[in-house]
Write a protein that holds these residues in place. Sequence first.
Motif, mmCIF file in Angstrom:
data_model
loop_
_atom_site.group_PDB
_atom_site.id
_atom_site.type_symbol
_atom_site.label_atom_id
_atom_site.label_comp_id
_atom_site.label_asym_id
_atom_site.label_seq_id
_atom_site.Cartn_x
_atom_site.Cartn_y
_atom_site.Cartn_z
ATOM 1 N N UNK A 57 1.076 5.653 -1.231
ATOM 2 C CA UNK A 57 2.178 6.250 -1.976
ATOM 3 C C UNK A 57 2.588 5.382 -3.160
ATOM 4 N N UNK A 58 3.272 5.968 -4.154
ATOM 5 C CA UNK A 58 3.674 5.200 -5.330
ATOM 6 C C UNK A 58 4.377 3.900 -4.960
ATOM 7 N N UNK A 59 3.970 2.842 -5.629
ATOM 8 C CA UNK A 59 4.410 1.448 -5.472
ATOM 9 C C UNK A 59 3.839 0.789 -4.224
ATOM 10 N N UNK A 60 2.977 1.468 -3.491
ATOM 11 C CA UNK A 60 2.486 0.949 -2.221
ATOM 12 C C UNK A 60 1.116 0.298 -2.281
ATOM 13 N N UNK A 61 0.769 -0.313 -1.165
ATOM 14 C CA UNK A 61 -0.542 -0.931 -0.976
ATOM 15 C C UNK A 61 -1.050 -0.589 0.419
ATOM 16 N N UNK A 62 -2.305 -0.914 0.649
ATOM 17 C CA UNK A 62 -2.818 -0.917 2.011
ATOM 18 C C UNK A 62 -2.544 -2.299 2.593
ATOM 19 N N UNK A 63 -2.782 -2.444 3.878
ATOM 20 C CA UNK A 63 -2.676 -3.744 4.523
ATOM 21 C C UNK A 63 -3.951 -4.513 4.203
ATOM 22 N N UNK A 64 -3.844 -5.631 3.528
ATOM 23 C CA UNK A 64 -5.028 -6.426 3.213
ATOM 24 C C UNK A 64 -5.692 -6.918 4.487
ATOM 25 N N UNK A 65 -7.014 -6.874 4.509
ATOM 26 C CA UNK A 65 -7.732 -7.249 5.720
ATOM 27 C C UNK A 65 -9.198 -7.529 5.418
ATOM 28 N N UNK A 66 -9.902 -8.056 6.396
ATOM 29 C CA UNK A 66 -11.351 -8.241 6.366
ATOM 30 C C UNK A 66 -11.862 -7.871 7.752
ATOM 31 N N UNK A 67 -13.110 -7.439 7.833
ATOM 32 C CA UNK A 67 -13.710 -7.075 9.118
ATOM 33 C C UNK A 67 -15.219 -7.256 9.042
ATOM 34 N N UNK A 91 -9.273 1.485 -10.336
ATOM 35 C CA UNK A 91 -9.980 2.616 -9.739
ATOM 36 C C UNK A 91 -9.293 3.924 -10.095
ATOM 37 N N UNK A 92 -10.113 4.987 -10.169
ATOM 38 C CA UNK A 92 -9.618 6.320 -10.522
ATOM 39 C C UNK A 92 -10.498 7.349 -9.828
ATOM 40 N N UNK A 93 -10.101 8.623 -9.854
ATOM 41 C CA UNK A 93 -10.882 9.655 -9.171
ATOM 42 C C UNK A 93 -12.350 9.651 -9.597
ATOM 43 N N UNK A 94 -13.214 9.756 -8.605
ATOM 44 C CA UNK A 94 -14.651 9.756 -8.831
ATOM 45 C C UNK A 94 -15.300 8.404 -8.633
ATOM 46 N N UNK A 95 -14.502 7.331 -8.571
ATOM 47 C CA UNK A 95 -15.066 5.995 -8.377
ATOM 48 C C UNK A 95 -15.484 5.794 -6.924
ATOM 49 N N UNK A 96 -16.579 5.074 -6.732
ATOM 50 C CA UNK A 96 -17.040 4.660 -5.401
ATOM 51 C C UNK A 96 -17.163 3.143 -5.427
ATOM 52 N N UNK A 97 -16.757 2.508 -4.329
ATOM 53 C CA UNK A 97 -16.784 1.050 -4.252
ATOM 54 C C UNK A 97 -17.430 0.612 -2.950
ATOM 55 N N UNK A 98 -18.069 -0.538 -2.995
ATOM 56 C CA UNK A 98 -18.677 -1.143 -1.817
ATOM 57 C C UNK A 98 -17.955 -2.448 -1.516
ATOM 58 N N UNK A 99 -17.633 -2.677 -0.239
ATOM 59 C CA UNK A 99 -17.011 -3.915 0.205
ATOM 60 C C UNK A 99 -17.927 -4.542 1.247
ATOM 61 N N UNK A 100 -18.433 -5.759 0.983
ATOM 62 C CA UNK A 100 -19.315 -6.419 1.947
ATOM 63 C C UNK A 100 -18.571 -6.819 3.226
ATOM 64 N N UNK A 101 -19.309 -7.015 4.305
ATOM 65 C CA UNK A 101 -18.683 -7.477 5.549
ATOM 66 C C UNK A 101 -17.933 -8.791 5.335
ATOM 67 N N UNK A 102 -16.829 -8.925 6.045
ATOM 68 C CA UNK A 102 -15.999 -10.137 6.082
ATOM 69 C C UNK A 102 -15.335 -10.485 4.747
ATOM 70 N N UNK A 103 -15.324 -9.564 3.815
ATOM 71 C CA UNK A 103 -14.683 -9.806 2.520
ATOM 72 C C UNK A 103 -13.266 -9.236 2.564
ATOM 73 N N UNK A 104 -12.272 -10.066 2.243
ATOM 74 C CA UNK A 104 -10.897 -9.590 2.199
ATOM 75 C C UNK A 104 -10.793 -8.494 1.151
ATOM 76 N N UNK A 105 -10.028 -7.434 1.460
ATOM 77 C CA UNK A 105 -9.817 -6.359 0.486
ATOM 78 C C UNK A 105 -8.498 -5.647 0.757
ATOM 79 N N UNK A 106 -7.941 -5.116 -0.318
ATOM 80 C CA UNK A 106 -6.721 -4.335 -0.251
ATOM 81 C C UNK A 106 -6.696 -3.412 -1.468
ATOM 82 N N UNK A 107 -5.870 -2.378 -1.406
ATOM 83 C CA UNK A 107 -5.783 -1.415 -2.490
ATOM 84 C C UNK A 107 -4.325 -1.225 -2.872
ATOM 85 N N UNK A 108 -4.042 -1.251 -4.187
ATOM 86 C CA UNK A 108 -2.695 -1.028 -4.710
ATOM 87 C C UNK A 108 -2.679 0.278 -5.503
ATOM 88 N N UNK A 109 -1.675 1.076 -5.273
ATOM 89 C CA UNK A 109 -1.483 2.308 -6.041
ATOM 90 C C UNK A 109 -0.784 1.949 -7.345
#
Length: 129
Positions: A57-67, A91-109
Amino acid sequence: MKYVVNVNSKEPDVDATRSLRAWVKNREKPTLRDTYWLVDPENSPSRRLKMGYTIIYPTGTTTGHAHDEEEVYFVVQGEGVMVVGNDEFPIKPGDALYVPPREFHTTRQVGNIPLVVVWVTGKVNEEEI
């Protein structure tokens, strides 16, 4: 008369009695999202894959994590910033991203429209990591 306007060029309503942005402005944590688990080894025939649909949602993020799983994202709606390790990607509509194993990642709106992503994780063998 012709009139064209884009929602991303407008300022959102921030009235304290009706605006989500106003209600969550002073929250303690930046996380502001809903995730729907669509496919999971615990609730489907899949043995290795998980798939989900997340709304940030606007002004939000996901919970940063690695797995230990590798992960791919597909942006359906909205705009944001994907943080992977020390790198940031707009990032915008139509983008695809790859995240390697054990790499920290999070997403901000960012912007006015909620950010919607579909993601899939897959187990990898320990020797592949």
